[in-house]
Design a protein around this motif. Structure first.
Motif, PDB file in Angstrom:
ATOM      1  N   VAL A  40     -60.979 -16.109   7.784  1.00 22.84           N
ATOM      2  CA  VAL A  40     -60.927 -15.319   6.560  1.00 22.84           C
ATOM      3  C   VAL A  40     -61.469 -13.910   6.781  1.00 22.84           C
ATOM      4  N   VAL A  41     -62.597 -13.812   7.462  1.00 26.66           N
ATOM      5  CA  VAL A  41     -63.309 -12.544   7.581  1.00 26.66           C
ATOM      6  C   VAL A  41     -62.666 -11.591   8.588  1.00 26.66           C
ATOM      7  N   ASP A  42     -62.403 -12.066   9.786  1.00 27.76           N
ATOM      8  CA  ASP A  42     -61.880 -11.180  10.818  1.00 27.76           C
ATOM      9  C   ASP A  42     -60.891 -11.892  11.741  1.00 27.76           C
ATOM     10  N   PRO A  43     -59.796 -12.409  11.193  1.00 25.38           N
ATOM     11  CA  PRO A  43     -58.860 -13.193  12.010  1.00 25.38           C
ATOM     12  C   PRO A  43     -58.209 -12.398  13.139  1.00 25.38           C
ATOM     13  N   GLU A  44     -58.053 -11.088  12.974  1.00 21.68           N
ATOM     14  CA  GLU A  44     -57.410 -10.278  14.016  1.00 21.68           C
ATOM     15  C   GLU A  44     -58.283 -10.141  15.260  1.00 21.68           C
ATOM     16  N   ASP A  45     -59.593 -10.320  15.084  1.00 23.54           N
ATOM     17  CA  ASP A  45     -60.530 -10.078  16.184  1.00 23.54           C
ATOM     18  C   ASP A  45     -61.012 -11.346  16.866  1.00 23.54           C
ATOM     19  N   ASN A  46     -60.601 -12.507  16.426  1.00 19.80           N
ATOM     20  CA  ASN A  46     -61.119 -13.751  16.977  1.00 19.80           C
ATOM     21  C   ASN A  46     -60.001 -14.737  17.276  1.00 19.80           C
ATOM     22  N   GLY A  47     -60.334 -15.708  18.124  1.00 17.31           N
ATOM     23  CA  GLY A  47     -59.403 -16.774  18.441  1.00 17.31           C
ATOM     24  C   GLY A  47     -58.515 -16.494  19.643  1.00 17.31           C
ATOM     25  N   ARG A  48     -58.598 -15.313  20.215  1.00 24.70           N
ATOM     26  CA  ARG A  48     -57.723 -14.958  21.336  1.00 24.70           C
ATOM     27  C   ARG A  48     -58.135 -15.649  22.632  1.00 24.70           C
ATOM     28  N   GLU A  49     -59.434 -15.715  22.904  1.00 24.52           N
ATOM     29  CA  GLU A  49     -59.894 -16.256  24.182  1.00 24.52           C
ATOM     30  C   GLU A  49     -59.493 -17.723  24.358  1.00 24.52           C
ATOM     31  N   GLU A  50     -59.731 -18.541  23.350  1.00 21.80           N
ATOM     32  CA  GLU A  50     -59.346 -19.956  23.420  1.00 21.80           C
ATOM     33  C   GLU A  50     -57.837 -20.103  23.568  1.00 21.80           C
ATOM     34  N   THR A  51     -57.090 -19.279  22.843  1.00 20.41           N
ATOM     35  CA  THR A  51     -55.635 -19.339  22.907  1.00 20.41           C
ATOM     36  C   THR A  51     -55.134 -18.883  24.278  1.00 20.41           C
ATOM     37  N   GLU A  52     -55.764 -17.873  24.854  1.00 16.19           N
ATOM     38  CA  GLU A  52     -55.384 -17.430  26.203  1.00 16.19           C
ATOM     39  C   GLU A  52     -55.621 -18.532  27.233  1.00 16.19           C
ATOM     40  N   ASP A  53     -56.698 -19.299  27.056  1.00 13.14           N
ATOM     41  CA  ASP A  53     -56.954 -20.429  27.953  1.00 13.14           C
ATOM     42  C   ASP A  53     -55.825 -21.459  27.853  1.00 13.14           C
ATOM     43  N   ARG A  54     -55.400 -21.782  26.624  1.00 12.40           N
ATOM     44  CA  ARG A  54     -54.300 -22.736  26.432  1.00 12.40           C
ATOM     45  C   ARG A  54     -53.003 -22.196  27.020  1.00 12.40           C
ATOM     46  N   LEU A  55     -52.777 -20.902  26.864  1.00 10.22           N
ATOM     47  CA  LEU A  55     -51.580 -20.271  27.419  1.00 10.22           C
ATOM     48  C   LEU A  55     -51.571 -20.415  28.940  1.00 10.22           C
ATOM     49  N   GLY A  56     -52.723 -20.179  29.564  1.00  6.83           N
ATOM     50  CA  GLY A  56     -52.815 -20.303  31.011  1.00  6.83           C
ATOM     51  C   GLY A  56     -52.538 -21.705  31.513  1.00  6.83           C
ATOM     52  N   LEU A  57     -52.890 -22.703  30.716  1.00  9.26           N
ATOM     53  CA  LEU A  57     -52.603 -24.091  31.079  1.00  9.26           C
ATOM     54  C   LEU A  57     -51.140 -24.448  30.858  1.00  9.26           C
ATOM     55  N   ALA A  58     -50.547 -23.907  29.805  1.00 14.85           N
ATOM     56  CA  ALA A  58     -49.182 -24.282  29.422  1.00 14.85           C
ATOM     57  C   ALA A  58     -48.109 -23.636  30.295  1.00 14.85           C
ATOM     58  N   LEU A  59     -48.304 -22.386  30.700  1.00 14.82           N
ATOM     59  CA  LEU A  59     -47.237 -21.668  31.403  1.00 14.82           C
ATOM     60  C   LEU A  59     -46.767 -22.345  32.689  1.00 14.82           C
ATOM     61  N   PRO A  60     -47.660 -22.847  33.558  1.00 18.02           N
ATOM     62  CA  PRO A  60     -47.146 -23.529  34.750  1.00 18.02           C
ATOM     63  C   PRO A  60     -46.346 -24.794  34.424  1.00 18.02           C
ATOM     64  N   LEU A  61     -46.771 -25.533  33.411  1.00 16.54           N
ATOM     65  CA  LEU A  61     -46.050 -26.753  33.023  1.00 16.54           C
ATOM     66  C   LEU A  61     -44.678 -26.409  32.445  1.00 16.54           C
ATOM     67  N   LEU A  62     -44.637 -25.388  31.605  1.00 19.06           N
ATOM     68  CA  LEU A  62     -43.363 -24.968  31.022  1.00 19.06           C
ATOM     69  C   LEU A  62     -42.438 -24.390  32.093  1.00 19.06           C
ATOM     70  N   SER A  63     -43.012 -23.660  33.047  1.00 20.30           N
ATOM     71  CA  SER A  63     -42.207 -23.107  34.141  1.00 20.30           C
ATOM     72  C   SER A  63     -41.575 -24.224  34.962  1.00 20.30           C
ATOM     73  N   GLU A  64     -42.340 -25.261  35.202  1.00 16.36           N
ATOM     74  CA  GLU A  64     -41.794 -26.419  35.935  1.00 16.36           C
ATOM     75  C   GLU A  64     -40.667 -27.069  35.148  1.00 16.36           C
ATOM     76  N   ALA A  65     -40.870 -27.224  33.834  1.00 15.77           N
ATOM     77  CA  ALA A  65     -39.840 -27.834  32.986  1.00 15.77           C
ATOM     78  C   ALA A  65     -38.586 -26.970  32.927  1.00 15.77           C
ATOM     79  N   ALA A  66     -38.766 -25.651  32.913  1.00 13.01           N
ATOM     80  CA  ALA A  66     -37.639 -24.728  32.819  1.00 13.01           C
ATOM     81  C   ALA A  66     -36.930 -24.538  34.153  1.00 13.01           C
ATOM     82  N   GLY A  67     -37.630 -24.812  35.234  1.00 14.27           N
ATOM     83  CA  GLY A  67     -37.056 -24.576  36.554  1.00 14.27           C
ATOM     84  C   GLY A  67     -37.086 -23.116  36.953  1.00 14.27           C
ATOM     85  N   SER A  68     -37.822 -22.310  36.207  1.00  9.28           N
ATOM     86  CA  SER A  68     -37.980 -20.882  36.503  1.00  9.28           C
ATOM     87  C   SER A  68     -39.238 -20.401  35.785  1.00  9.28           C
TER      88      SER A  68
END
Length: 144
Positions: A40-68
């Motif tokens: 509510v207070v500052d959504p634009e300034d928070n939540g990025r670090e945790e999401t970036e960690d999830r992104l880093g985990l997901a991209l290799p798995l998605l790349s494998e699934a996509a074959g590229s």
């Protein structure tokens, strides 16, 4: 587009199926996920670090699934705004949205899939409750 479900089997299967259907490039948009009072207070300034960690985990798995290689980014905390920014920045032909189950999905409560259909490209919904579905087909059936 995904967040907490970015590395789950239903999304990996949907990406794999789409890649097998013909040439495709994938870009994962993950809206930032602020928690608690930050939503509510500052959504634009928070939540990025945790999401970036999830992104880093997901991209290799998605790349494998996509074959590229699959690219990705953390976007605005508002999921519609995040997709809007991505659509303006690139020429995308389809949106695949992966959500939590219906009983807990904030995106489904906001009716995000039908709002994303307003971009004029096919929208495929992937969630653990059911197999991938083209939202435009479902909207047409509901209206018909």
């Amino acid at each position: 587009m995904a967040n907490r479900t970015a590395a789950t089997q239903p999304l990996l299967d949907a990406v794999s199926q789409r890649a097998q259907a013909g040439p495709a490039e994938f870009h994962l948009m993950m809206p930032a996920t602020p928690h608690g009072l930050h939503r509510v207070v500052d959504p634009e300034d928070n939540g990025r670090e945790e999401t970036e960690d999830r992104l880093g985990l997901a991209l290799p798995l998605l790349s494998e699934a996509a074959g590229s290689p699959v690219t990705g980014e953390v976007g605005a905390h508002d999921p519609l705004g995040a997709v809007h920014d991505a659509m303006n920045g690139g020429g995308y032909d389809e949106i695949i949205i992966s959500t939590l189950p219906k009983r807990v999905s904030r995106w489904l409560k906001l009716d995000l899939p039908s709002k994303l259909a307003g971009f004029g490209v096919p929208v495929t919904l992937v969630n653990p409750d059911r197999p991938p579905a083209d939202i435009r087909r479902e909207l047409a059936r509901a209206a018909g």
